[in-house]
Design a protein around this motif. Structure first.
Motif, mmCIF file in Angstrom:
data_model
loop_
_atom_site.group_PDB
_atom_site.id
_atom_site.type_symbol
_atom_site.label_atom_id
_atom_site.label_comp_id
_atom_site.label_asym_id
_atom_site.label_seq_id
_atom_site.Cartn_x
_atom_site.Cartn_y
_atom_site.Cartn_z
ATOM 1 N N VAL A 37 0.915 -1.261 -0.034
ATOM 2 C CA VAL A 37 -0.008 0.114 -0.055
ATOM 3 C C VAL A 37 0.823 1.238 -0.040
ATOM 4 O O VAL A 37 0.437 2.470 -0.537
ATOM 5 N N LYS A 38 2.144 1.164 0.513
ATOM 6 C CA LYS A 38 2.909 2.500 0.493
ATOM 7 C C LYS A 38 3.729 2.473 -0.645
ATOM 8 O O LYS A 38 4.548 3.753 -0.885
ATOM 9 N N ASN A 39 3.557 1.923 -1.696
ATOM 10 C CA ASN A 39 4.428 1.904 -2.897
ATOM 11 C C ASN A 39 3.473 2.022 -4.116
ATOM 12 O O ASN A 39 3.854 2.043 -5.245
ATOM 13 N N THR A 40 2.095 2.158 -4.094
ATOM 14 C CA THR A 40 1.207 2.068 -5.100
ATOM 15 C C THR A 40 1.354 3.167 -5.977
ATOM 16 O O THR A 40 1.334 3.073 -7.304
ATOM 17 N N LEU A 41 1.346 4.307 -5.481
ATOM 18 C CA LEU A 41 1.435 5.635 -6.278
ATOM 19 C C LEU A 41 2.821 5.637 -7.209
ATOM 20 O O LEU A 41 2.948 6.035 -8.460
ATOM 21 N N ASN A 42 3.858 5.351 -6.640
ATOM 22 C CA ASN A 42 5.213 5.066 -7.107
ATOM 23 C C ASN A 42 5.186 4.188 -8.305
ATOM 24 O O ASN A 42 5.664 4.415 -9.244
ATOM 25 N N MET A 43 4.411 3.069 -8.085
ATOM 26 C CA MET A 43 4.554 2.181 -9.266
ATOM 27 C C MET A 43 3.540 2.666 -10.429
ATOM 28 O O MET A 43 4.121 2.809 -11.471
ATOM 29 N N ALA A 44 2.659 3.442 -9.856
ATOM 30 C CA ALA A 44 1.827 4.061 -11.263
ATOM 31 C C ALA A 44 2.430 5.119 -11.823
ATOM 32 O O ALA A 44 2.540 5.274 -12.918
ATOM 33 N N MET A 45 3.466 5.836 -11.090
ATOM 34 C CA MET A 45 4.105 6.956 -11.830
ATOM 35 C C MET A 45 5.432 6.457 -12.631
ATOM 36 O O MET A 45 5.518 7.103 -13.487
ATOM 37 N N MET A 46 5.916 5.352 -12.365
ATOM 38 C CA MET A 46 6.894 4.658 -12.965
ATOM 39 C C MET A 46 6.382 4.446 -14.286
ATOM 40 O O MET A 46 7.050 4.737 -15.490
ATOM 41 N N THR A 47 5.112 3.735 -14.345
ATOM 42 C CA THR A 47 4.472 3.519 -15.643
ATOM 43 C C THR A 47 4.212 5.012 -16.600
ATOM 44 O O THR A 47 4.487 5.193 -17.702
ATOM 45 N N PHE A 48 3.366 5.715 -16.044
ATOM 46 C CA PHE A 48 3.008 6.998 -16.510
ATOM 47 C C PHE A 48 4.475 7.945 -16.998
ATOM 48 O O PHE A 48 4.298 8.366 -17.882
ATOM 49 N N GLY A 49 5.141 7.793 -15.902
ATOM 50 C CA GLY A 49 6.572 8.696 -15.930
ATOM 51 C C GLY A 49 7.293 8.187 -17.215
ATOM 52 O O GLY A 49 7.910 8.988 -18.170
ATOM 53 N N GLY A 50 7.512 6.840 -17.012
ATOM 54 C CA GLY A 50 8.485 6.357 -18.496
ATOM 55 C C GLY A 50 7.764 6.571 -19.561
ATOM 56 O O GLY A 50 8.103 6.836 -20.637
ATOM 57 N N PHE A 51 6.512 6.220 -19.716
ATOM 58 C CA PHE A 51 5.495 6.506 -20.943
ATOM 59 C C PHE A 51 5.714 7.748 -21.527
ATOM 60 O O PHE A 51 5.793 7.962 -22.591
ATOM 61 N N ALA A 52 5.758 8.842 -20.670
ATOM 62 C CA ALA A 52 5.841 10.196 -21.032
ATOM 63 C C ALA A 52 7.179 10.460 -21.626
ATOM 64 O O ALA A 52 7.275 11.342 -22.623
ATOM 65 N N VAL A 53 8.296 10.016 -20.973
ATOM 66 C CA VAL A 53 9.428 10.612 -21.464
ATOM 67 C C VAL A 53 9.863 9.737 -23.018
ATOM 68 O O VAL A 53 10.119 10.395 -23.999
#
Length: 454
Positions: A37-53
């Protein structure tokens, strides 16, 4: 080609593009539910962030590097300056040609999703800034060249030279078994070796939301029809056969994983069903235009069983593949790519026969060479990229941040508002609006993450 047919093909590609785009949030949910539960947003951010780059780099020079004319004539890399900035893609094509803008947009999604897949292997411990840099460097030096090898075909008049795997070697990869799944899977293994294991390995935290993971798997399933059938580039029989093969493999993959899981662990789980679905989709991706529906069932079933067994290898060989990118995408991608050499049916859209259909070993050795080439290139270059990032900016968060959770430590956010509740001698964190939260968290109904097997 009739203008109405061209318009129909363009409409189909726009629909396929929209379906594949849904895979980005689908992957974020699929991965996000499997971490704590404490890493859920980071995991989503890695998906969206990597995709955006990746998307930014694709527009600037990625399309050109993948689908441009080979700069060497050997099919190693497209000319990154041929369509630099993508402004040339706005020109209206001839009436019988797909608009190049939709081809570019469709392939952009492939590139972005490939990078995002890797993030699951290093969940809970990689610096977000280092991940963003890795995404940009990796897609430039690994994905763009490999995608050119696989997806760039020579022009009919010989004026454009494409990639060596697609043209010189003649290996079959309908929608990305080598360029996407093997590429991402072996890169994940190389990155894992440099980042290192989580401090809790081999006893990782439980998935915090299996319903979220199943929802994400369902969104990926939906998007995969655009991913595979859209790669036909037309609204015709090829796309229809590919769609049928995709759903056939998916069903067999779920059954195969659940059966293997039941025999191995004594239970069939929701996480297993989700993973079996993805494993089969990975396996059918390169083969969806080359095999019959029976062949698709075989590939899906084999991938479901084999990947279920493969995810346990990380405990035996002591590499911390957090969300089983290696066990599912690498193993499934290799199986699907090689089985083309055995199961390719000459009556399928690709029109090639494998060993079991009278074609001998000819296609099998081509599939094997393509697999080995992508494995060797991607692993080596990824290892060098990860080493360079570790030596310059650092690649891993500090131990305190890892224990606290990256949602708060890195992003200053929490996926859920939590409250501390005392239950006798135990202190637990539960959602603020939960009823009987302590019971829900501490009860025996919580599903464990995949357990180590000896």
């Amino acid at each position: 080609m009739d203008q109405a047919i061209t318009a129909a093909n363009t409409a189909w590609m726009l629909a396929a593009f929209a379906a594949v785009a849904l895979m980005v949030p689908g992957l974020a949910m699929f991965y996000g539910g499997m971490v704590s539960v404490k890493n859920t947003l980071n995991m989503a951010m890695m998906t969206f962030g990597g995709f955006a780059v990746v998307g930014v780099l694709w527009i600037i020079f990625g399309y050109s590097a993948v689908l441009g004319d080979s700069i060497s004539g050997w099919g190693l890399l497209g000319d990154p300056f041929e369509y630099f900035g993508s402004s040339q893609l706005m020109t209206a094509p001839a009436d019988d040609v797909l608009p190049p803008a939709i081809v570019s947009a469709f392939q952009l999604l492939f590139a972005g999703i490939t990078v995002a897949l890797i993030s699951g292997a290093v969940a809970d411990r990689m610096k977000f800034g280092a991940w963003m840099v890795f995404a940009g460097v990796w897609v430039t030096f690994v994905y763009f060249p490999v995608a050119h090898w696989v997806f760039a075909f020579d022009s009919a008049d010989g004026s454009v030279i494409g990639g060596w795997i697609a043209n010189t070697l003649g290996a079959i990869d309908f929608a990305g078994g080598t360029a996407v799944h093997i590429n991402a899977g072996i890169a994940a293994l190389a990155l894992i070796l440099i980042v290192g294991k989580r401090h809790v390995f081999p006893s990782p935290p439980r998935p915090h939301s299996l319903p979220l993971t199943m929802l994400g798997a369902g969104m990926l399933f939906f998007g995969w029809f655009g991913f595979n059938a859209g790669s036909a580039l037309s609204a015709g029989n090829s796309a229809a056969v590919v769609a049928l093969n995709t759903v056939a493999a998916a069903c067999a993959g779920i059954c195969g994983w659940l059966l293997a899981e039941k025999l191995k662990e004594g239970r069939a789980t929701s996480l297993g069903a989700s993973s079996g679905l993805i494993a089969a989709l990975v396996g059918i991706t390169p083969a969806c235009g080359a095999v019959s529906p029976i062949g698709a069932l075989i590939i899906g079933g084999i991938c479901g069983v084999a990947c279920c067994l493969a995810v346990s290898l990380k405990y035996r060989f002591r590499y911390d593949d957090s969300l089983d990118v290696v066990g599912i995408h690498l193993v499934g991608g290799i199986i699907g790519t090689l089985l083309i050499g055995f199961l390719a049916d000459g009556s399928a859209p690709n029109g090639v026969s494998g060993l079991f259909y009278g074609g001998g070993f000819d296609q099998l050795w081509r599939q094997l060479v393509a697999t080995i080439a992508v494995l060797a290139y991607s692993f080596t270059v990824t290892l060098l990229i990860a080493l360079a990032i570790r030596a310059t900016m650092g690649i891993r968060v500090d131990e305190e941040s890892e224990r606290e959770g990256l949602d708060v430590a890195v992003h200053g956010e929490s996926a859920y508002i939590m409250e501390i509740i005392e239950t006798g001698s135990t202190t637990v964190a539960v959602p603020a609006d939960a009823v009987d939260g302590a019971t829900a968290i501490t009860g025996s109904s919580a599903s464990p993450e995949r357990a180590p097997t000896s």
